[in-house]
Design an enzyme around this catalytic site. Structure first.
Site, PDB file in Angstrom:
ATOM      1  N   ASP A  89       0.831  -1.211   0.000  1.00 43.88           N
ATOM      2  CA  ASP A  89       0.000   0.000   0.000  1.00 43.88           C
ATOM      3  C   ASP A  89       0.866   1.261   0.000  1.00 43.88           C
ATOM      4  O   ASP A  89       1.985   1.249   0.508  1.00 43.88           O
ATOM      5  CB  ASP A  89      -0.914  -0.036   1.239  1.00 43.88           C
ATOM      6  N   HIS A  98       2.339   3.391  -9.055  1.00 47.18           N
ATOM      7  CA  HIS A  98       2.159   1.943  -9.259  1.00 47.18           C
ATOM      8  C   HIS A  98       3.348   1.354 -10.019  1.00 47.18           C
ATOM      9  O   HIS A  98       3.767   0.226  -9.754  1.00 47.18           O
ATOM     10  CB  HIS A  98       0.856   1.670 -10.020  1.00 47.18           C
ATOM     11  N   LEU A 114      10.270 -20.817  -4.600  1.00 44.65           N
ATOM     12  CA  LEU A 114       9.363 -19.863  -3.951  1.00 44.65           C
ATOM     13  C   LEU A 114       7.989 -19.997  -4.592  1.00 44.65           C
ATOM     14  O   LEU A 114       7.871 -20.032  -5.816  1.00 44.65           O
ATOM     15  CB  LEU A 114       9.875 -18.424  -4.137  1.00 44.65           C
TER      16      LEU A 114
HETATM   17  C1  IPE Z   1      -5.400  -2.650  -0.190  1.00 39.15           C
HETATM   18  O1  IPE Z   1      -5.097  -1.318  -0.304  1.00 39.15           O
HETATM   19  C2  IPE Z   1      -5.379  -3.304  -1.556  1.00 39.15           C
HETATM   20  C3  IPE Z   1      -4.066  -3.460  -2.174  1.00 39.15           C
HETATM   21  C4  IPE Z   1      -2.925  -3.124  -1.633  1.00 39.15           C
HETATM   22  C5  IPE Z   1      -4.097  -4.077  -3.465  1.00 39.15           C
HETATM   23  P1  IPE Z   1      -6.223  -0.200  -0.493  1.00 39.15           P
HETATM   24  O2  IPE Z   1      -5.500   1.087  -0.646  1.00 39.15           O
HETATM   25  O3  IPE Z   1      -7.152  -0.591  -1.570  1.00 39.15           O
HETATM   26  O4  IPE Z   1      -6.990  -0.273   0.903  1.00 39.15           O
HETATM   27  P2  IPE Z   1      -7.835   0.819   1.675  1.00 39.15           P
HETATM   28  O5  IPE Z   1      -8.832   1.380   0.699  1.00 39.15           O
HETATM   29  O6  IPE Z   1      -6.882   1.866   2.139  1.00 39.15           O
HETATM   30  O7  IPE Z   1      -8.455   0.089   2.818  1.00 39.15           O
HETATM   31  C1  IPE Z   2      -1.612   0.253  -3.284  1.00 39.67           C
HETATM   32  O1  IPE Z   2      -1.352   1.606  -3.360  1.00 39.67           O
HETATM   33  C2  IPE Z   2      -1.778  -0.377  -4.650  1.00 39.67           C
HETATM   34  C3  IPE Z   2      -3.158  -0.725  -4.999  1.00 39.67           C
HETATM   35  C4  IPE Z   2      -4.195  -0.654  -4.216  1.00 39.67           C
HETATM   36  C5  IPE Z   2      -3.371  -1.217  -6.351  1.00 39.67           C
HETATM   37  P1  IPE Z   2      -2.530   2.645  -3.363  1.00 39.67           P
HETATM   38  O2  IPE Z   2      -2.890   2.977  -4.768  1.00 39.67           O
HETATM   39  O3  IPE Z   2      -3.659   2.205  -2.513  1.00 39.67           O
HETATM   40  O4  IPE Z   2      -1.813   3.892  -2.685  1.00 39.67           O
HETATM   41  P2  IPE Z   2      -2.459   4.929  -1.683  1.00 39.67           P
HETATM   42  O5  IPE Z   2      -3.010   4.142  -0.533  1.00 39.67           O
HETATM   43  O6  IPE Z   2      -3.517   5.667  -2.437  1.00 39.67           O
HETATM   44  O7  IPE Z   2      -1.317   5.804  -1.267  1.00 39.67           O
HETATM   45 MG    MG Z   3      -4.075   2.421  -0.554  1.00 41.47          MG
END
Ligand code: IPE
Ligand code: IPE
Ligand code: MG
Length: 248
Positions: free
Chosen positions: A22, A39, A133
């Site tokens: 995240d 990303h 792995l």
């Molecule tokens: C969880 O992160 C999903 C992934 C890392 C793929 P999100 O950014 O979607 O989660 P919330 O919305 O903060 O709970």
């Molecule tokens: C996690 O990073 C990746 C996915 C959920 C695909 P985010 O896109 O949720 O990044 P933040 O939480 O907005 O910083």
């Molecule tokens: Mg996120």
């Protein structure tokens, strides 16, 4: 060969690490870049983390790449994430295969674009005999969706109610055959599970760090493993040290 510091005995190394990758969006925002740039940076980091996992001697790695709720993001970001998945397979598959990584998918493949499905299935088939792995990619994955899917199949197969137990339910999950995660890492500081492995995480240890995913490096990964090695996993019982001390 493992790269762990000498003070972590192999039995204290997690067998299965799961990661909620995240913070890509915030990483990009801090640099005035579009979210998709975050990303992409996150994907570069993933490559390093997979290599470190092999070096550390961790046998299973599960990564949360796209949740069932992530469909609710703007179309541009969703489409970008779908493209990134395809590009990663195109660019990395050969090397991952050569390094002995077995790719698996957890989540709903059938809801993805047919071209993506084909790529994923090909990658799974190519790497199915690799053992170094096991890399589970959670893409279009949701823990509730996984449990609903399991219940539907259990009911459809007419399994009698008194045969339904923990072990049977586990066999109907996408993670069939994979041990529960010992350690779950969440980057970017959020203190929530976000629908990730909600069944399997019943007794997982957590490591949450404010570091954003693209900046989560091998040294911090090592620290997470060291922290894990010092945990006392009690599973609702009393610690083994206490029992020895009490002549019980
Ligand atoms: C969880 O992160 C999903 C992934 C890392 C793929 P999100 O950014 O979607 O989660 P919330 O919305 O903060 O709970
Ligand atoms: C996690 O990073 C990746 C996915 C959920 C695909 P985010 O896109 O949720 O990044 P933040 O939480 O907005 O910083
Ligand atoms: Mg996120």
């Amino acid at each position: 060969m493992t790269d762990l510091p000498a003070n972590i005995p192999p039995e204290k190394t997690p067998r299965h690490v799961a990661m909620i990758m995240d913070g890509n969006g915030r990483w990009a925002l801090q640099r005035g870049l579009p979210r998709l740039a975050g990303h992409k940076a996150g994907t570069e980091n993933l490559r390093r983390i997979i290599r470190a996992t092999v070096e550390f001697g961790v046998k299973y790695l599960t990564i949360y790449a796209f949740s069932t709720e992530n469909w609710g993001r703007p179309a541009e970001e969703v489409n970008g994430l779908m493209l990134i998945l395809q590009n990663v397979i195109d660019r990395e598959l050969k090397e991952l295969h050569a390094e002995g990584v077995q790719l698996r998918h957890i989540g709903r493949l059938e809801r993805l674009d047919p071209a993506v499905q084909k790529k994923v299935l090909r990658a799974i088939d190519l790497t199915k005999n690799n053992q170094r792995l096991i890399l589970n990619v959670a893409f279009n994955y949701g823990g509730r969706d996984e449990i609903v899917n399991a219940i539907q199949r259990i009911v459809k197969e007419g399994i009698p109610a008194d045969e339904v137990n923990d072990e049977l339910v586990s066999r109907y999950l996408f993670t069939v055959g994979v041990p529960d995660p010992d350690l779950i890492v969440r980057t970017s500081g959020e203190l929530r599970i976000s629908n990730f492995l909600i069944w399997q995480a019943a007794y997982s240890e957590w490591y949450v760090t404010p570091t954003l995913w693209p900046d989560f490096d091998k040294e911090e990964y090592r620290r997470a493993l060291q922290t894990y090695a010092n945990r006392d996993r009690r599973y609702g019982k009393v610690s083994s040290g206490e029992l020895q001390g009490s002549n019980a």
